[in-house]
Design an enzyme around this catalytic site. Sequence first.
Site, PDB file in Angstrom:
ATOM      1  N   ARG A  74       3.701 -10.811   4.621  1.00 57.72           N
ATOM      2  CA  ARG A  74       5.152 -10.602   4.788  1.00 57.72           C
ATOM      3  C   ARG A  74       5.515 -10.036   6.159  1.00 57.72           C
ATOM      4  O   ARG A  74       6.693  -9.939   6.485  1.00 57.72           O
ATOM      5  CB  ARG A  74       5.672  -9.693   3.665  1.00 57.72           C
ATOM      6  N   PRO A 124       0.810  -1.187   0.000  1.00 60.04           N
ATOM      7  CA  PRO A 124       0.000   0.000   0.000  1.00 60.04           C
ATOM      8  C   PRO A 124       0.854   1.250   0.000  1.00 60.04           C
ATOM      9  O   PRO A 124       1.738   1.413   0.830  1.00 60.04           O
ATOM     10  CB  PRO A 124      -0.784  -0.104   1.305  1.00 60.04           C
ATOM     11  N   GLU A 125       0.571   2.121  -0.927  1.00 55.79           N
ATOM     12  CA  GLU A 125       1.101   3.471  -0.881  1.00 55.79           C
ATOM     13  C   GLU A 125      -0.031   4.351  -0.366  1.00 55.79           C
ATOM     14  O   GLU A 125      -1.057   3.847   0.083  1.00 55.79           O
ATOM     15  CB  GLU A 125       1.583   3.895  -2.275  1.00 55.79           C
TER      16      GLU A 125
END
Length: 271
Positions: free
Chosen positions: A110, A2-3
């Site tokens: 992750r 996500p940005e």
Amino acid sequence: MPELPEVETTRRGIAPLVEGRTIERVIVREPRLRWPVPPGLGTELAGQQVKSLTRRAKYLLFGLERGTLLVHLGMSGNLRVLPADTPPRVHDHVDLVLDSGKCLRLNDPRRFGCLLWTADDPLAHPLLSSLAPEPLSAEFSAEYLARRMRGRSVAIKQLLMNARVVVGVGNIYASEALFHAGVRPTRAAGRLTRREIDALVAAVRRVLRAAIRAGGTTLRDYVNADGKPGYFRQKLYVYERSGQPCRICRTPIRHLAQGQRSSYFCPTCQR
DNA sequence: ATGGGCACCTGGCTGC
DNA sequence: TGCAGCCAGGTGCCCA
């Protein structure tokens, strides 16, 4: 993952479902995130009402009656509001069980994300205190960027991704904004002309706003609070398009590595 | 101060 | 089919 647009899309999606709700309890299935989930988090949060949900850079700030919960989604995280009895799936690390019968669930394969609590002003937290201006604020002006770029030899793309210069711009939107500004990602930051800086500030803003409108970009696993992907991928001009024709001039898009990250550009449209 | 490189993690894809 | 190698929306930290 996500940005800024994806984090903002997440915020808008979950805010109506968490604001005003009380956290009944916290289930931590996997505390080993980027920073360990604080052991006393459940005790701290239980019984507290969520007063507000805001965003600073790529952090979500859950304003509680006492203190603030900070959540970062890292590369692969997402937050969803689900019925509290939904069986957990792999990588569902944390649930905030709400008084609505639902839970806010963090999934992050992750584990580069984090979930922290602070009693004090969240903006004074060590992770937030030295963050640069928001790209969609008036503070992020061409004058500001020009001042921060002066004398810098670092590649403009890497500077754009530096959270001490401007926040929220990650690998996708740095490449995209540079395309729209007509500037190659490898240019030394300090060598851009004033005209190019003007174009770049406008491009960063335009690309981020358009991506928020489209619900963000889904490349692989990003889903918003409804479990749906974002639709900005169809509007990408260069990212992950190497070898494909430029949408403007048909020249094949090129790929290169900068600081262990992939960059994409059109050798004709970008100088 | 600045720039460069590594580390943290899992999963999916490619090619031998 | 199996497995090694590489790559992926981030970013803090250490070194020169």
